[in-house]
Design a protein around this motif. Structure first.
Motif, short mmCIF file in Angstrom:
data_model
loop_
_atom_site.label_atom_id
_atom_site.label_comp_id
_atom_site.label_asym_id
_atom_site.label_seq_id
_atom_site.Cartn_x
_atom_site.Cartn_y
_atom_site.Cartn_z
N ASN A 277 0.88 -1.17 0.00
CA ASN A 277 0.00 0.00 0.00
C ASN A 277 0.91 1.21 0.00
O ASN A 277 1.31 1.71 1.05
N ARG A 278 1.28 1.66 -1.22
CA ARG A 278 2.26 2.74 -1.36
C ARG A 278 1.56 4.09 -1.51
O ARG A 278 0.60 4.23 -2.26
N ARG A 279 2.08 5.05 -0.80
CA ARG A 279 1.59 6.42 -0.93
C ARG A 279 2.26 7.04 -2.14
O ARG A 279 3.35 7.58 -2.08
N THR A 280 1.59 6.93 -3.30
CA THR A 280 2.16 7.39 -4.56
C THR A 280 1.09 7.49 -5.63
O THR A 280 0.04 6.84 -5.53
N ASP A 281 1.35 8.29 -6.64
CA ASP A 281 0.49 8.30 -7.82
C ASP A 281 1.22 7.72 -9.02
O ASP A 281 0.85 7.95 -10.17
N ALA A 282 2.27 6.93 -8.77
CA ALA A 282 3.07 6.34 -9.84
C ALA A 282 2.25 5.35 -10.68
O ALA A 282 1.25 4.79 -10.22
N PHE A 283 2.73 5.12 -11.89
CA PHE A 283 2.06 4.20 -12.81
C PHE A 283 2.24 2.76 -12.35
O PHE A 283 3.34 2.34 -12.01
N LEU A 284 1.15 2.01 -12.35
CA LEU A 284 1.18 0.59 -11.99
C LEU A 284 0.97 -0.24 -13.25
O LEU A 284 -0.04 -0.09 -13.95
N ALA A 285 1.93 -1.13 -13.53
CA ALA A 285 1.80 -2.08 -14.64
C ALA A 285 1.55 -3.45 -14.07
O ALA A 285 2.22 -3.87 -13.11
N VAL A 286 0.59 -4.18 -14.66
CA VAL A 286 0.24 -5.52 -14.18
C VAL A 286 0.30 -6.49 -15.35
O VAL A 286 -0.29 -6.24 -16.42
N ASP A 287 1.02 -7.57 -15.18
CA ASP A 287 1.14 -8.61 -16.20
C ASP A 287 -0.22 -9.25 -16.47
O ASP A 287 -0.94 -9.63 -15.54
N ALA A 288 -0.56 -9.37 -17.75
CA ALA A 288 -1.85 -9.95 -18.11
C ALA A 288 -1.99 -11.38 -17.63
O ALA A 288 -3.10 -11.84 -17.32
#
Length: 711
Positions: A508-519
């Motif tokens: 649970n990161r305090r960030t607005d960074a882009f999250l990529a998730v493997d399909a």
């Protein structure tokens, strides 16, 4: 020590700060309006903190040079009148000590006595005698007779400070001697309750790891008294005082990362202030530099380099600038260290520190650091009290903090006021709603689980927690394997009967960074932070949300496993890769053999990492896995070093084994280095080690080095 010293009052930044102190003190003096219910109209009595604090601020302006009010008789008399008025209306001998005892025995008398001593003869003999009588009523000398209750650890140091100031006020050598002698019980290591432990733990309030606040108070108080009493008839000569000096590197440095004191050792204080972890880091740094003045030359050299490194790397709240605004004495010491080219800034030391007696672990590798907070039969899930930390319920449910370069404020900037308290990183929890302040106060929230701890060789570690949820039926077996660039996280036997879902919060990161998730579900990556690998392709849930209100709104990216309502023997496997980029995360996910899970059940959890020569197993009960077997619950870490040697590290996290036999199904030529608890060793086609009373180690690790034949 109280007023501040060691700086040139005519030089900046001290000249400006001292002038500002004088202006503040003058304003306090001019606004003082003694009445039946207050000393200042905006501070109605009892005003335990602010009214005595203002009087001390005025007294500091009187005592320090360069304030424009140095030695000013009118200011000295105003302080004396204020002390006497507050003593008469609030802190009077015979008054009932309503509310928190600490205000009456430490907070109020410490500030009033500081102010009284600083203004010297401006406090009339009658006024001084009345203040002394009030202090004697609330803090009689007999308060130091027994080392128990509220008179232990940091509280004892504060009580001794009050008694010493009281002695100075009335020139009482006998009372000064009693105050100095009263420090001695805080020096020796303890095996239970409050105080310093051999493994580096520090506990206050019986159940709470507390280097961050009470520990810093203890270290600062002792550093101050060691310095004040040096060269006097009451100089501290107790040989056990060396334990205090040793605690700098044994107890405090391990929980400070780049000048930030980890919240996992700060009890109910974690949500007290924005950037509170930075503030507590500065308090520890200030105490260390002060203690260095009475330490050996070697200790002084190491500590100054260490603090210089912390200050150099803390770019989120620069330590020197913050010290300028709060503590001129600390600023002067730190500025001298920073300006001294002969003192090199020490780097963060790589390695692992397992503080078994306080259910805490800290792992450092180049570029990242992690801290783990657990609960056990001796350490509470969390502490609440005085209305603070009412939603810290799950901080002991396996919360995994981690920092990479550039993220030193991850848990600082509004984290505790905005994070979802049911979704703290690393934890396994019931989603059952809890009331504010659930469970007993002051940290008395210990679960029954005794297997909490692990084994470490100082570089790597296997750590585990038999988790029992706070005011829930959740039970789980959680393991963390701390490696070079990863933490392998296993969960098994996850069960609950609360009628609600049970979740494991991957992060649970305090960030607005882009999250990529493997399909395919085998990895996820959070840009600029790190990666997550899911070897079993478990379904990872993700959300992005803003929490809080107004300027306190923060964005969080949350990753979690949903084990369903009332799960039975659920589990999980994931790898945390701090600082990894997306390519590195994908590559690790494509190499399932890098870390092979040997077993993941409620009886055993273990991994094998061939590239590091590591095999590690947490034995929740006797059994075998990965070529290792044990005849009792324990933790085992094997490391083949590639030079023909290997180490086997074992521990007894439950602290109850009178004997333990561990077998490694691997040819071993001889034992090169044993241990005093190693009773027997058999080498040959396999290695068998029998140990004696591991329970005596308090959960600490024992390492044996062996020679293994080639091939």
């Amino acid at each position: 020590m109280t007023a501040g010293a060691g700086f040139d009052a005519a030089a900046e930044p001290y000249r400006t700060r001292l002038a500002r102190l004088g202006s503040t003190a003058a304003a306090y003096r001019d606004l003082m309006a003694p009445g039946g219910g207050s000393l200042w109209p905006d501070l109605p009595f009892p005003s335990f903190h602010d009214t005595p604090a203002r009087l001390r601020t005025m007294a500091r302006a009187f005592a320090l040079p360069g304030t424009g009010l140095t030695g000013d008789a009118e200011l000295g008399q105003a302080v004396a009148a204020g002390i006497d008025h507050y003593r008469w209306r609030v802190y009077a001998a015979g008054a009932k000590a309503a509310g928190n005892w600490w205000n009456w025995e430490i907070g109020v008398p410490k500030r009033l006595l500081d102010a009284a001593v600083l203004i010297g003869p401006h406090l009339a003999e009658r006024q001084g005698a009345a203040l002394a009588e009030a202090v004697d009523h609330f803090v009689p000398e007999r308060r130091l007779n027994d080392y128990r209750g509220n008179s232990t650890g940091a509280n004892r140091v504060d009580l001794c400070t009050v008694l010493l100031l009281r002695a100075v006020l009335t020139v009482d050598p006998g009372r000064a001697a009693r105050a100095a002698a009263g420090l001695s019980p805080t020096f020796p290591y303890v095996s239970e309750g409050d105080g310093l432990y051999r493994d580096g733990s520090f506990v206050q309030h019986t159940f709470v790891p507390y280097q961050g606040t009470y520990g810093a108070v203890l270290l600062s108080g002792l550093a101050t008294l060691f310095a004040v009493l040096r060269g006097s008839p009451w100089e501290i000569t107790d040989p056990n005082r060396q334990v205090v000096y040793d605690s700098v590197e044994r107890s405090f440095a391990p929980v400070v990362h780049d000048g930030v004191c980890m919240d996992l050792v700060s009890g109910r204080a974690i949500g007290r202030h924005p950037y509170g972890d930075h503030r507590r880091g500065r308090a520890i740094a200030a105490a260390i530099l002060l203690l260095a003045e009475t330490a050996s030359a070697a200790e002084r050299s190491r500590w100054r380099a260490m603090v210089k490194g912390w200050a150099a790397r803390n770019t989120h709240q620069p330590m020197l600038g913050a010290a300028e605004a709060t503590d001129l004495g600390f600023h002067a010491r730190l500025a001298a260290v920073m300006d001294d080219g002969r003192i090199p800034p020490a780097a963060e030391p790589a390695g692992h520190r397992l503080l078994a007696m306080s259910a805490r672990a800290v792992h450092r590798r180049p570029g990242w650091c992690a801290g783990l907070s657990m609960a056990s039969d001796r350490i509470g899930h969390y502490e609440h009290g005085n209305g603070e930390n009412l939603r810290g319920w799950h901080t002991g449910s396996g919360m995994l903090y981690w920092w990479t370069e550039g993220h030193g404020d991850q848990y600082s900037d509004g984290f505790w006021s905005t994070v979802d308290p049911y979704r703290l990183p690393g934890t396994t929890v019931s989603t059952r709603r809890l009331p504010d302040g659930a469970g007993a106060s002051w940290g008395d929230t210990c679960p029954p689980g005794r297997w909490v701890g692990g084994a470490t060789d100082g570089t790597y570690a296997t750590v585990g927690q038999h988790l029992n949820g706070l005011e829930s039926t959740v039970e789980a077996f959680k393991s963390w394997f701390f490696l070079d660039d990863a933490v392998v996280c296993l969960g098994a036997g996850i069960s609950g009967e609360d009628g609600v879902p049970v979740e494991t919060i991957v992060d649970n990161r305090r960030t607005d960074a882009f999250l990529a998730v493997d399909a395919a579900g085998h990895w996820a990556h959070l840009e600029g932070h790190g990666g997550y690998v899911l070897p079993d392709g478990d379904r990872l849930r993700a959300s992005r949300e803003q929490r809080g209100s107004g300027p306190a709104r923060r964005t969080y990216v949350t990753l979690w496993f949903d084990h369903g309502v009332d799960p039975v023997s659920a589990g999980y496997v994931y790898l945390l890769l701090p600082g990894a980029d997306q390519a590195e995360t994908r590559a690790r996910a494509a190499d399932p053999g890098w870390a092979r899970v040997l077993v993941n059940t409620s009886r055993r959890q273990g991994v094998h990492v061939p590239s590091l020569g590591i095999t590690a197993v947490n034995f929740w009960s006797e059994g075998a896995a990965g070529g290792l077997s044990a005849d009792a619950p324990c933790a085992v870490l094997v490391r083949e070093r590639g030079d023909g040697t290997a180490t086997l590290t074992v521990s007894d996290p439950r602290r109850d084994l009178s004997e333990l036999t561990v077998t490694w199904d691997r040819p071993v030529a001889e034992v090169l280095r044993g241990h005093r608890l190693l009773a027997r060793a058999t080498t040959g086609a396999k290695l068998t080690l029998s140990f004696g009373r591991l329970s005596d180690r308090g959960g600490g690790s024992v390492t044996v080095t062996v020679r293994i034949p080639p091939g």
